[in-house]
Design a protein around this motif. Structure first.
Motif, PDB file in Angstrom:
ATOM      1  N   GLN A  82       0.825  -1.201   0.000  1.00  0.00           N
ATOM      2  CA  GLN A  82       0.000   0.000   0.000  1.00  0.00           C
ATOM      3  C   GLN A  82       0.862   1.255   0.000  1.00  0.00           C
ATOM      4  O   GLN A  82       0.625   2.186  -0.787  1.00  0.00           O
ATOM      5  CB  GLN A  82      -0.905   0.002   1.233  1.00  0.00           C
ATOM      6  CG  GLN A  82      -1.748   1.267   1.372  1.00  0.00           C
ATOM      7  CD  GLN A  82      -2.499   1.324   2.698  1.00  0.00           C
ATOM      8  OE1 GLN A  82      -2.618   0.325   3.405  1.00  0.00           O
ATOM      9  NE2 GLN A  82      -2.985   2.500   3.055  1.00  0.00           N
ATOM     10  N   SER A 203      -7.168   6.914   2.778  1.00  0.00           N
ATOM     11  CA  SER A 203      -5.941   6.406   3.386  1.00  0.00           C
ATOM     12  C   SER A 203      -5.555   7.232   4.614  1.00  0.00           C
ATOM     13  O   SER A 203      -5.793   8.440   4.687  1.00  0.00           O
ATOM     14  CB  SER A 203      -4.792   6.460   2.372  1.00  0.00           C
ATOM     15  OG  SER A 203      -3.549   6.204   2.995  1.00  0.00           O
ATOM     16  N   THR A 247      -6.036  -1.499  -4.848  1.00  0.00           N
ATOM     17  CA  THR A 247      -6.350  -1.276  -3.437  1.00  0.00           C
ATOM     18  C   THR A 247      -7.177  -2.385  -2.813  1.00  0.00           C
ATOM     19  O   THR A 247      -7.219  -2.516  -1.588  1.00  0.00           O
ATOM     20  CB  THR A 247      -7.127   0.036  -3.252  1.00  0.00           C
ATOM     21  OG1 THR A 247      -8.384  -0.053  -3.952  1.00  0.00           O
ATOM     22  CG2 THR A 247      -6.335   1.213  -3.783  1.00  0.00           C
TER      23      THR A 247
END
Length: 419
Positions: A82, A203, A247
């Motif tokens: 990520q 995020s 994602t």
């Protein structure tokens, strides 16, 4: 992310041996090598390098990424992937902010409630911290100690050990745009920016959020189209497919504003029979980003109906740290995927760990960990008196030491390695 360090034994079981012996000594979690764990193409890139030293805390592996934009500490292999994607996104945003079109957008902006002309390299994020505890408390016996968010507002949970409190995370990931930019259409514009970058629009990466705000606002307020590293002919569908693949988030996260997602999540909980006050507690939890909340509830809605789903929501609400909720969301995704293949008859909660009850009476507990060592805490979990005599399986995504494998076998656990 496929890791050489976490072999997948699809459907394989380590059956408990009748002659297995519980290890006499506890292990000290090892310091591992990132070059032996991560794929070669993740170890370094144009804007970052992963340090080779990767200590384990008994459950998760801790990695450090040195980048052009600061130091990022990652818990677990998933977060490494990520952060690498987000570092690439920050680099693209930095390039956009140096273009003439960006300057024109700033010039056209009548009112910019953020510092849209700040250069990304002026204030690099420094996030070097001591190695914090991560998910160990999930494996402790908590009894009736789970509290609601309302009872915990303003407090760090007992097992924090230096971890950030819910209030510390309030500034990141709560919505696509900040309150100062609650202009009609801005949320959608920022969602589109995140989609083009292939990152989670909610995020917890504060640096990424700042740069997305800066660039998106300049183009949105300036009435200019924003295209980041994609051709103008790229369609929304292809962008959505790329983003969701990167994602793991459902497409609706990029198509629906935070307010609309909140309405859907509230409706889902009402249908599942979650009490009204508990629903309010969900929205009071400042550590729950929009994508985490929606991900947990979406996976929970796929599980069998019953009071167990309310227990899962209670467990979710009791978590006041972002890392804990990331782990919880990953565990729920793991259970939902297994339920689709081997349907459960009931969803359960063991302490704070979500699990599923099979038709043949096994309680399967999800544990999306990296590397399990036979520590005192792990041994206490394996020997829990509230599961004595129960048929039990532990679903893990990583690897166990030989001592941990022997310890779980000796305490009548079956261990299933899953993706």
């Amino acid at each position: 992310m496929k890791s050489m360090y976490a072999p997948i034994l699809a459907g394989g079981l380590l059956a408990a041996s009748a002659h297995a012996q519980i290890p006499q000594a506890y292990e000290i979690p090892p310091v591992l090598s990132a070059s032996r764990i991560l794929p070669a193409d993740e170890l370094q890139g144009p804007h970052y390098r992963v340090r080779d030293s990767a200590p384990s805390d008994g459950y998760m592996t801790h990695f450090t990424i040195d980048s052009d934009f600061g130091v990022f500490n990652c818990v677990g292999e998933r977060q490494v992937s990520q952060r690498i994607q987000e570092i690439g996104a920050i680099a693209k945003l930095a390039a956009v902010s140096r273009t003439d079109l960006f300057a024109e957008g700033v010039k056209r902006s009548v009112e910019a409630p953020i510092d849209a002309v700040k250069n990304i390299a002026d204030d690099p994020e420094e996030a070097v911290k001591k190695l914090p505890s991560t998910v160990g408390h999930f494996f402790k016996k908590v009894g009736s100690s789970i509290q609601t968010t309302a009872e915990r507002v303003g407090h760090k949970i007992d097992e924090s050990d230096g971890e950030m409190s819910g209030d510390d995370w309030a500034a990141a990931g709560r919505g696509a745009g900040s309150a100062a930019k609650s202009v009609a259409g801005y949320d959608k514009a920022k969602l589109d920016t995140a989609r083009q970058l292939g990152v989670d629009p909610y995020s917890d990466n504060k640096r990424l959020q700042e740069e997305m705000d800066k660039v998106t606002w300049a183009f949105f307020a300036g009435g200019l189209p924003l295209r980041i590293g994609v051709s103008a002919v790229s369609g929304g569908a292809s962008l959505a497919l790329t983003a969701t693949k990167t994602t793991g988030l459902p497409a609706e996260v990029y198509d629906i504003t935070p307010g609309e997602l909140a309405f859907r999540d509230r409706t889902m909980m009402e249908v599942m029979g979650v009490p009204a006050q508990l629903i309010e507690d969900v929205f009071l939890n400042k550590a729950l980003t929009v994508s985490l909340r929606h991900g947990i509830l979406s996976n929970l809605s796929k599980m069998p109906a019953g009071f167990g789903r309310v227990d899962v929501v209670k467990a979710m609400v009791s978590l006041q740290q972002h890392r804990q909720l990331v782990f919880f969301q990953t565990a729920m995704k793991q259970l939902a995927e297994r339920h689709a293949l081997r349907p459960y008859v009931e969803v359960k909660v063991l302490g704070r760990l979500p699990g599923g009850l099979t038709a043949d009476g096994y309680l399967e507990v999800a544990a999306p960990v990296d590397y399990v060592s036979w520590t005192q805490q792990v041994a206490e979990f394996a020997r829990r008196d509230d599961m004595t005599g129960a048929k039990k399986r532990l679903l893990i995504t990583g690897k166990m030491s030989k001592a941990a494998s022997a310890g779980f076998a000796a305490t009548n656990w079956q261990v299933v390695y899953t993706k």
